[in-house]
Scaffold this active site. Structure first.
Site, PDB file in Angstrom:
ATOM      1  N   ASP A  26       0.927  -1.439   0.036  1.00 36.02           N
ATOM      2  CA  ASP A  26      -0.017  -0.031  -0.046  1.00 36.02           C
ATOM      3  C   ASP A  26       0.863   1.168  -0.239  1.00 36.02           C
ATOM      4  O   ASP A  26       0.523   2.201   0.612  1.00 36.02           O
ATOM      5  CB  ASP A  26      -0.944   0.067   1.132  1.00 36.02           C
ATOM      6  N   LYS A 131      -6.602  -5.237  -3.241  1.00 39.12           N
ATOM      7  CA  LYS A 131      -7.086  -5.610  -1.806  1.00 39.12           C
ATOM      8  C   LYS A 131      -8.148  -4.803  -1.037  1.00 39.12           C
ATOM      9  O   LYS A 131      -7.974  -3.638  -1.106  1.00 39.12           O
ATOM     10  CB  LYS A 131      -6.043  -6.131  -0.900  1.00 39.12           C
ATOM     11  N   CYS A 164      -2.412  -2.512   7.963  1.00 36.92           N
ATOM     12  CA  CYS A 164      -1.941  -3.376   6.755  1.00 36.92           C
ATOM     13  C   CYS A 164      -0.540  -4.201   6.920  1.00 36.92           C
ATOM     14  O   CYS A 164      -0.613  -5.502   6.321  1.00 36.92           O
ATOM     15  CB  CYS A 164      -2.087  -2.577   5.391  1.00 36.92           C
TER      16      CYS A 164
HETATM   17  C1  C5J Z   1      -3.134   0.462   5.470  1.00 36.15           C
HETATM   18  C2  C5J Z   1      -4.687   2.104   6.613  1.00 36.15           C
HETATM   19  N1  C5J Z   1      -2.538   0.480   4.378  1.00 36.15           N
HETATM   20  N2  C5J Z   1      -3.862   2.243   7.675  1.00 36.15           N
HETATM   21  N3  C5J Z   1      -4.067   1.097   5.609  1.00 36.15           N
HETATM   22  O1  C5J Z   1      -2.411   0.505   6.497  1.00 36.15           O
HETATM   23  O2  C5J Z   1      -5.947   2.081   6.761  1.00 36.15           O
END
Ligand code: C5J
Length: 233
Positions: A26, A131, A164
């Site tokens: 991400d 995802k 994540c």
């Molecule tokens: C991730 C989030 N990628 N913090 N998303 O950690 O909402």
């Protein structure tokens, strides 16, 4: 085929690059860019950006060795049909998933903000997993991609450490993968969560996995291998 060993916590981490994937979670504009979704929620995105230079170096080293590289992006279909109402209701009312943001609709596939930052653009042939959840396994083909490539170990990087990165590492650990989390290639908006998040991975004898910094990993990937050993695919 050859195994490499990295100085890590709680103990040395041994892996075979042929059966290891670098997973980059991400690293999206919505989370990392000033003015994006993350910063609009009041977060200091510079805390995530510190992970970018070491991750660029690690990615270059992984590509050099021919290791599998997998990128993920958190986000949803434009009609939000894959976003549970409970997730949609979270956050500030004016800054929810699907709302217009500085870089397009927030966390919507196809929008500029949903895509990966320029510094880490996926190369041709690298897998990109979209995802809908925090973990990379839920609602995706991530697990199938790992099985298809004979992957048994993951080198985990990206953002955010306690969300994540943690969810994916825990999911992978439960499925039998050996996971190394790279301490300077993950980032959190909360320094305390970054510290404790990393400690939680390697605590109790490595309850979810191992932790090492990027230098330790790159040093091993760049180390000369014996003439008969080959790790390129
Ligand atoms: C991730 C989030 N990628 N913090 N998303 O950690 O909402």
């Amino acid at each position: 085929m050859t195994s490499l060993t990295i100085d890590a916590l709680p103990a040395p981490f041994t892996f075979d690059p042929e059966h290891t994937a670098l997973v980059i979670i991400d690293m999206q504009r919505d989370f990392l860019l000033p003015g994006g979704f993350g910063s609009s929620l009041g977060n200091d995105v510079s805390l995530l950006q510190t992970a970018v230079p070491p991750l660029q170096r690690l990615l270059a080293a992984a590509r050099e060795t021919g290791m599998t590289v997998i990128h993920t992006r958190e986000g949803h279909l434009p009609d939000l049909s894959d976003c549970p109402p409970s997730k949609l209701r979270r956050g500030k009312p004016s800054q929810r998933i699907g709302d217009p943001g500085a870089f397009g609709r927030i966390l919507i596939r196809g929008e500029y903000g949903h895509d990966i930052i320029d510094e880490l653009t996926p190369a041709e042939g690298e897998v990109v997993i979209d995802k809908p959840g925090k973990g990379a396994f839920y609602g995706t083909t991530f697990g199938d991609e790992l099985v298809a490539r004979g992957i048994t170990s993951l080198i985990v990087t990206g953002v955010t450490t306690e969300v994540c990165v943690h969810t994916t590492t825990r999911e992978a650990n439960d499925r039998g993968y050996e996971c190394l989390v790279v301490s300077d290639c993950v980032g959190s908006y909360f320094p305390e969560f970054q510290r404790v998040g990393l400690e939680m991975v390697s605590a109790q004898g490595g309850i979810f996995g191992w932790v090492a910094d990027s230098e330790a990993v790159i040093d091993q990937l760049a180390a000369p291998v014996s003439p008969n050993a080959s790790i390129a695919g």
